[in-house]
Design a protein around this motif. Structure first.
Motif, PDB file in Angstrom:
ATOM      1  N   PHE A   1       0.832  -1.202   0.000  1.00 19.36           N
ATOM      2  CA  PHE A   1       0.000   0.000   0.000  1.00 19.36           C
ATOM      3  C   PHE A   1       0.872   1.259   0.000  1.00 19.36           C
ATOM      4  CE2 PHE A   1      -2.464   3.132   2.620  1.00 19.36           C
ATOM      5  CZ  PHE A   1      -3.446   3.407   1.680  1.00 19.36           C
ATOM      6  N   ILE A   2       1.909   1.257   0.833  1.00 19.56           N
ATOM      7  CA  ILE A   2       2.812   2.414   0.934  1.00 19.56           C
ATOM      8  C   ILE A   2       3.695   2.533  -0.305  1.00 19.56           C
ATOM      9  CG2 ILE A   2       4.764   3.373   2.228  1.00 19.56           C
ATOM     10  CD1 ILE A   2       3.454   2.040   4.750  1.00 19.56           C
ATOM     11  N   SER A   3       4.218   1.381  -0.787  1.00 18.24           N
ATOM     12  CA  SER A   3       5.126   1.408  -1.945  1.00 18.24           C
ATOM     13  C   SER A   3       4.425   1.863  -3.227  1.00 18.24           C
ATOM     14  CB  SER A   3       5.750   0.028  -2.162  1.00 18.24           C
ATOM     15  OG  SER A   3       4.767  -0.898  -2.590  1.00 18.24           O
ATOM     16  N   LEU A   4       3.124   1.634  -3.312  1.00 10.08           N
ATOM     17  CA  LEU A   4       2.356   2.074  -4.489  1.00 10.08           C
ATOM     18  C   LEU A   4       1.813   3.495  -4.300  1.00 10.08           C
ATOM     19  CD1 LEU A   4       0.409  -1.223  -5.266  1.00 10.08           C
ATOM     20  CD2 LEU A   4       2.334  -0.266  -6.518  1.00 10.08           C
ATOM     21  N   LYS A   5       2.353   4.166  -3.293  1.00  6.92           N
ATOM     22  CA  LYS A   5       2.042   5.570  -3.019  1.00  6.92           C
ATOM     23  C   LYS A   5       0.546   5.823  -2.832  1.00  6.92           C
ATOM     24  CE  LYS A   5       6.184   7.075  -5.471  1.00  6.92           C
ATOM     25  NZ  LYS A   5       6.741   7.881  -6.576  1.00  6.92           N
ATOM     26  N   LYS A   6      -0.100   4.838  -2.245  1.00  4.89           N
ATOM     27  CA  LYS A   6      -1.510   4.938  -1.861  1.00  4.89           C
ATOM     28  C   LYS A   6      -2.451   5.178  -3.042  1.00  4.89           C
ATOM     29  CE  LYS A   6      -0.177   6.695   2.699  1.00  4.89           C
ATOM     30  NZ  LYS A   6      -0.384   7.745   3.720  1.00  4.89           N
ATOM     31  N   ASN A   7      -1.996   4.784  -4.234  1.00  3.33           N
ATOM     32  CA  ASN A   7      -2.826   4.928  -5.429  1.00  3.33           C
ATOM     33  C   ASN A   7      -3.805   3.766  -5.612  1.00  3.33           C
ATOM     34  OD1 ASN A   7      -1.705   7.381  -6.268  1.00  3.33           O
ATOM     35  ND2 ASN A   7       0.052   6.325  -7.172  1.00  3.33           N
ATOM     36  N   TYR A   8      -3.660   2.744  -4.772  1.00  4.07           N
ATOM     37  CA  TYR A   8      -4.548   1.591  -4.806  1.00  4.07           C
ATOM     38  C   TYR A   8      -5.229   1.432  -3.449  1.00  4.07           C
ATOM     39  CZ  TYR A   8      -2.372  -0.224  -9.105  1.00  4.07           C
ATOM     40  OH  TYR A   8      -1.925  -0.397 -10.387  1.00  4.07           O
ATOM     41  N   GLU A   9      -6.414   0.846  -3.476  1.00  5.23           N
ATOM     42  CA  GLU A   9      -7.022   0.387  -2.232  1.00  5.23           C
ATOM     43  C   GLU A   9      -6.564  -1.050  -2.008  1.00  5.23           C
ATOM     44  OE1 GLU A   9     -11.179   2.582  -1.230  1.00  5.23           O
ATOM     45  OE2 GLU A   9     -11.298   0.965  -2.694  1.00  5.23           O
ATOM     46  N   VAL A  10      -6.087  -1.321  -0.797  1.00  2.08           N
ATOM     47  CA  VAL A  10      -5.572  -2.656  -0.495  1.00  2.08           C
ATOM     48  C   VAL A  10      -6.432  -3.275   0.616  1.00  2.08           C
ATOM     49  CG1 VAL A  10      -3.568  -4.009   0.203  1.00  2.08           C
ATOM     50  CG2 VAL A  10      -3.252  -1.915  -1.126  1.00  2.08           C
ATOM     51  N   PHE A  11      -6.929  -4.474   0.340  1.00  2.00           N
ATOM     52  CA  PHE A  11      -7.809  -5.153   1.283  1.00  2.00           C
ATOM     53  C   PHE A  11      -7.218  -6.504   1.686  1.00  2.00           C
ATOM     54  CE2 PHE A  11     -10.413  -2.434  -1.342  1.00  2.00           C
ATOM     55  CZ  PHE A  11     -11.281  -1.832  -0.439  1.00  2.00           C
ATOM     56  N   VAL A  12      -7.504  -6.896   2.924  1.00  2.00           N
ATOM     57  CA  VAL A  12      -7.161  -8.241   3.386  1.00  2.00           C
ATOM     58  C   VAL A  12      -8.450  -8.934   3.793  1.00  2.00           C
ATOM     59  CG1 VAL A  12      -5.878  -9.635   5.031  1.00  2.00           C
ATOM     60  CG2 VAL A  12      -4.919  -7.475   4.222  1.00  2.00           C
ATOM     61  N   ARG A  13      -8.685 -10.091   3.205  1.00  2.92           N
ATOM     62  CA  ARG A  13      -9.887 -10.867   3.525  1.00  2.92           C
ATOM     63  C   ARG A  13      -9.470 -12.009   4.447  1.00  2.92           C
ATOM     64  NH1 ARG A  13     -12.879 -15.803   3.799  1.00  2.92           N
ATOM     65  NH2 ARG A  13     -14.950 -15.485   2.990  1.00  2.92           N
ATOM     66  N   PRO A  14      -9.795 -11.945   5.748  1.00  2.00           N
ATOM     67  CA  PRO A  14      -9.406 -13.015   6.665  1.00  2.00           C
ATOM     68  C   PRO A  14     -10.193 -14.290   6.395  1.00  2.00           C
ATOM     69  CG  PRO A  14     -10.819 -11.456   7.773  1.00  2.00           C
ATOM     70  CD  PRO A  14     -10.554 -10.871   6.419  1.00  2.00           C
ATOM     71  N   HIS A  15      -9.601 -15.395   6.736  1.00  2.00           N
ATOM     72  CA  HIS A  15     -10.307 -16.680   6.660  1.00  2.00           C
ATOM     73  C   HIS A  15     -11.321 -16.721   7.804  1.00  2.00           C
ATOM     74  CE1 HIS A  15     -11.011 -21.016   6.781  1.00  2.00           C
ATOM     75  NE2 HIS A  15     -10.482 -21.081   5.570  1.00  2.00           N
ATOM     76  N   PRO A  16     -12.483 -17.369   7.599  1.00  2.16           N
ATOM     77  CA  PRO A  16     -13.491 -17.425   8.680  1.00  2.16           C
ATOM     78  C   PRO A  16     -12.959 -17.965  10.006  1.00  2.16           C
ATOM     79  CG  PRO A  16     -14.478 -18.139   6.634  1.00  2.16           C
ATOM     80  CD  PRO A  16     -13.014 -17.925   6.343  1.00  2.16           C
ATOM     81  N   ILE A  17     -11.983 -18.889   9.978  1.00  2.00           N
ATOM     82  CA  ILE A  17     -11.486 -19.450  11.242  1.00  2.00           C
ATOM     83  C   ILE A  17     -10.692 -18.436  12.050  1.00  2.00           C
ATOM     84  CG2 ILE A  17     -11.416 -21.806  10.334  1.00  2.00           C
ATOM     85  CD1 ILE A  17      -8.406 -21.590  10.125  1.00  2.00           C
ATOM     86  N   GLU A  18     -10.322 -17.296  11.416  1.00  2.00           N
ATOM     87  CA  GLU A  18      -9.565 -16.257  12.127  1.00  2.00           C
ATOM     88  C   GLU A  18     -10.476 -15.236  12.798  1.00  2.00           C
ATOM     89  OE1 GLU A  18      -5.541 -15.830   9.499  1.00  2.00           O
ATOM     90  OE2 GLU A  18      -7.399 -15.223   8.543  1.00  2.00           O
ATOM     91  N   ARG A  19     -11.763 -15.357  12.563  1.00  2.00           N
ATOM     92  CA  ARG A  19     -12.696 -14.320  13.021  1.00  2.00           C
ATOM     93  C   ARG A  19     -12.633 -14.099  14.529  1.00  2.00           C
ATOM     94  NH1 ARG A  19     -18.625 -15.578  11.539  1.00  2.00           N
ATOM     95  NH2 ARG A  19     -17.813 -15.233   9.440  1.00  2.00           N
TER      96      ARG A  19
END
Length: 374
Positions: A345-363
């Motif tokens: 996210f930082i290296s792309l100079k915040k020009n992209y939205e970056v998402f992390v989708r957790p696995h259900p077992i991590e909820r």
């Protein structure tokens, strides 16, 4: 095999020799590989790619372990929910893991199974493996019996027996040698002993679970069972019990399936073995051709579509077309993926939205810590 390259076909060599199907529970004479398969493959993947982080077979029968097991068993809401639940004759059985629960219109809705309920609302019983229930919340599905309560109880008493010790030792020795020969992975003596104890627990539980499932099925007398994760080892004995009572089993897709997913790809030996098929579903209900063509299974595949597709398309049309990157967690290294996503996210100079989708077992572990950046 290179440690940085995943090739499932190499791992499937574990079950390519017919000897793997000769190891049987001494009480039921059922083959034991279907109930041990997932854990052995997880062990291999853990050692190859995760520095052995997510395997723990410490099942010693210490006093402390018994107390912990008893604590897990005594979940009063589950006990009273089952106590006052009347099991009736129904045409359909649904089996849920509980990982699909979301809040929808002020009700707990299982996004993997509950959309099927509308098709036949008053003619089903749900068997849930969720560890949680609240009398103070509203549920979309009110016909739930908590299978997890009985299964934990059976597992607890299975720790106390040594009935299948010889079988457990023999199959563990066989597989440990195979793992060393095929993948050059060495299992140390402590790991070996833990594996023997863990496999003993699983094999010992076969007899009691089979009797329990059959008793339950005979009360319900279903024509069809729709089971989340029916291809997984945790459902192997339930599948066998259903088949022995003449019930057809369908598994709806609940996430990503592909050529690298061990639960949806089998060796030719397993795929062509009639006895092994009794531990698996009859039908797989996929989101579409893209998914079903990339799995190698011994059961029928039907492309029924994705139940939430229209809703997500409508949502995405309203959003601005911003470039996005999505990371999907496998359930075992969320922190690593989260840190990597921050750096990108930082290296792309915040020009992209970056998402992390957790696995259900991590909820449960992550809870409200998921939104660590915008």
């Amino acid at each position: 095999m290179k440690k940085n390259f995943f090739k499932l076909s190499n791992i499937l060599l574990l079950e390519s020799d017919k000897e793997i199907l000769n190891f049987r529970c001494c009480k039921t004479n059922l083959i034991v590989w279907p109930i041990l398969r997932d854990e052995f493959i997880k062990l291999i993947i853990s050692k190859l790619y995760y520095k052995n982080k997510f395997t723990n077979y410490n099942v010693k029968n210490s006093f402390f372990k018994k107390i912990i097991s008893l604590y897990k068993l005594i979940r009063l809401p589950l006990f009273f929910k089952n106590l006052f639940f009347k099991i009736k004759k129904k045409d359909l059985i649904y089996v849920k893991s509980g990982f699909g629960n979301i809040n929808l219109h002020d009700k707990i809705f299982d996004r993997n199974i509950d959309h099927f309920i509308n098709l036949n609302n008053n003619n089903h019983i749900t068997l849930s493996r969720s560890k949680q229930y609240s009398f103070f919340k509203k549920y979309f599905d009110n016909e739930m019996y908590f299978l997890s309560f009985d299964e934990i109880k059976i597992d607890l008493f299975s720790r106390l027996k040594k009935t299948n010790l010889e079988v457990s030792e023999e199959i563990t020795i066989y597989l440990v040698k195979k793992i060393k020969k095929i993948l050059n992975i060495k299992i140390n003596p402590n790991e070996f002993q833990r594996l023997v104890r863990y496999n003993l627990l699983k094999i010992n539980s076969i007899e009691k679970k089979l009797l329990f499932y059959k008793k339950l099925i005979k009360k319900i007398k279903p024509k069809l069972a729709i089971i989340e994760g029916a291809s997984y080892s945790e459902n192997a004995i339930l599948n066998y019990a259903l088949h022995s009572c003449g019930v057809r089993i369908a598994e709806p897709q609940h996430g990503v399936v592909n050529k690298a997913h061990s639960n949806y790809n089998f060796s030719s030996l397993v795929r062509n073995n009639k006895e092994y098929k009794l531990f698996l579903p009859d039908d797989f209900l996929s989101y579409g051709k893209h998914w079903s063509k990339n799995i190698n299974v011994p059961f029928n595949k039907h492309n029924i579509g994705y139940p939430h597709r229209s809703k997500y398309i409508a949502q995405n049309r309203k959003k601005n077309k911003i470039k996005k990157i999505l990371f999907i967690s496998d359930g075992f290294q969320f922190d690593t993926i989260a840190n990597l996503s921050k750096k990108i996210f930082i290296s792309l100079k915040k020009n992209y939205e970056v998402f992390v989708r957790p696995h259900p077992i991590e909820r449960d572990r992550l809870n409200k810590k998921l939104k660590f950046y915008k």
